[in-house]
Design a protein around this motif. Structure first.
Motif, PDB file in Angstrom:
ATOM      1  N   LEU A  74      26.054 -43.965 -24.058  1.00 24.93           N
ATOM      2  CA  LEU A  74      25.924 -42.782 -24.909  1.00 24.93           C
ATOM      3  C   LEU A  74      24.597 -42.062 -24.708  1.00 24.93           C
ATOM      4  N   LYS A  75      23.549 -42.817 -24.427  1.00 24.34           N
ATOM      5  CA  LYS A  75      22.241 -42.204 -24.192  1.00 24.34           C
ATOM      6  C   LYS A  75      22.176 -41.514 -22.833  1.00 24.34           C
ATOM      7  N   LEU A  76      22.812 -42.110 -21.821  1.00 18.51           N
ATOM      8  CA  LEU A  76      22.718 -41.569 -20.464  1.00 18.51           C
ATOM      9  C   LEU A  76      23.720 -40.456 -20.168  1.00 18.51           C
ATOM     10  N   PHE A  77      24.865 -40.454 -20.830  1.00 17.43           N
ATOM     11  CA  PHE A  77      25.932 -39.518 -20.456  1.00 17.43           C
ATOM     12  C   PHE A  77      25.505 -38.045 -20.453  1.00 17.43           C
ATOM     13  N   ASN A  87      21.311 -39.178 -10.627  1.00 22.22           N
ATOM     14  CA  ASN A  87      21.161 -38.046  -9.705  1.00 22.22           C
ATOM     15  C   ASN A  87      21.902 -38.294  -8.403  1.00 22.22           C
ATOM     16  N   SER A  88      21.993 -39.562  -7.996  1.00 21.76           N
ATOM     17  CA  SER A  88      22.683 -39.874  -6.734  1.00 21.76           C
ATOM     18  C   SER A  88      24.185 -39.610  -6.822  1.00 21.76           C
ATOM     19  N   ILE A  89      24.772 -39.747  -8.016  1.00 22.74           N
ATOM     20  CA  ILE A  89      26.202 -39.465  -8.145  1.00 22.74           C
ATOM     21  C   ILE A  89      26.452 -37.982  -8.398  1.00 22.74           C
ATOM     22  N   GLY A  90      25.422 -37.253  -8.779  1.00 25.37           N
ATOM     23  CA  GLY A  90      25.559 -35.823  -9.044  1.00 25.37           C
ATOM     24  C   GLY A  90      25.964 -35.555 -10.479  1.00 25.37           C
ATOM     25  N   GLN A  91      25.607 -34.389 -10.949  1.00 24.48           N
ATOM     26  CA  GLN A  91      25.951 -33.994 -12.304  1.00 24.48           C
ATOM     27  C   GLN A  91      27.288 -33.274 -12.320  1.00 24.48           C
ATOM     28  N   PHE A 133      13.464 -50.669 -26.306  1.00 20.72           N
ATOM     29  CA  PHE A 133      14.571 -50.050 -25.575  1.00 20.72           C
ATOM     30  C   PHE A 133      14.056 -48.779 -24.932  1.00 20.72           C
ATOM     31  N   GLU A 134      14.294 -48.649 -23.638  1.00 20.47           N
ATOM     32  CA  GLU A 134      13.894 -47.416 -22.966  1.00 20.47           C
ATOM     33  C   GLU A 134      14.841 -47.124 -21.816  1.00 20.47           C
ATOM     34  N   LEU A 135      14.958 -45.850 -21.523  1.00 21.74           N
ATOM     35  CA  LEU A 135      15.716 -45.416 -20.356  1.00 21.74           C
ATOM     36  C   LEU A 135      14.730 -45.338 -19.201  1.00 21.74           C
ATOM     37  N   LYS A 136      14.984 -46.108 -18.181  1.00 19.48           N
ATOM     38  CA  LYS A 136      14.041 -46.218 -17.067  1.00 19.48           C
ATOM     39  C   LYS A 136      14.308 -45.151 -16.010  1.00 19.48           C
ATOM     40  N   VAL A 165      27.438 -46.811 -12.511  1.00 24.33           N
ATOM     41  CA  VAL A 165      25.985 -46.774 -12.648  1.00 24.33           C
ATOM     42  C   VAL A 165      25.570 -47.501 -13.927  1.00 24.33           C
ATOM     43  N   CYS A 166      26.240 -47.212 -15.031  1.00 20.71           N
ATOM     44  CA  CYS A 166      25.879 -47.835 -16.311  1.00 20.71           C
ATOM     45  C   CYS A 166      26.111 -49.341 -16.290  1.00 20.71           C
ATOM     46  N   ASP A 167      27.142 -49.781 -15.601  1.00 21.92           N
ATOM     47  CA  ASP A 167      27.446 -51.213 -15.547  1.00 21.92           C
ATOM     48  C   ASP A 167      26.412 -52.000 -14.749  1.00 21.92           C
TER      49      ASP A 167
END
Length: 113
Positions: free
Chosen positions: A104-107, A65-69, A54-57, A88-90
């Motif tokens: 949960l990892k990306l949020f 970053n494209s949607i902004g923080q 499992f990795e975050l790519k 994005v996650c979907d």
């Protein structure tokens, strides 16, 4: 010497709660302001990752970053940010990992400040 079931102040404070077997001790005001976190349930528990790898790519972070923080300023819309984040996650799936794990990892990376 303090005894169980006996008020500390010699009976002057009629509202003092006594618990059998527990010695009541005076507490400073600052002790009442400090939360007791001993048995606190964290509330959010990530499901276990069943995937062998499992990795975050990097592409995931590029899309975030494209949607902004989101920083919580008055001109930002939290609902719009959550909607864009979920889109994005979907778009990503990893075999053996529940979709909530990825969210949960990306949020935290979708937030700033």
């Amino acid at each position: 010497m303090y005894r169980a079931n006996e008020p500390i102040d010699g009976g002057q404070n009629q509202n003092a709660a006594t618990v059998p077997g527990v010695v009541a001790r005076p507490r400073a005001i600052r002790d009442h302001l400090t939360p007791i976190l001993d048995d606190l349930n964290p509330g959010i528990v990530a499901p276990e990752i069943q995937a062998a790898h499992f990795e975050l790519k990097p592409v995931m972070f590029n899309m975030l970053n494209s949607i902004g923080q989101f920083g919580g300023s008055p001109h930002e819309d939290a609902r719009q940010h959550i909607h864009a984040f979920l889109e994005v996650c979907d778009s990503f799936r990893q075999q053996g990992a529940h979709e909530d794990v990825l969210k949960l990892k990306l949020f935290p990376y979708s937030l700033r400040d």
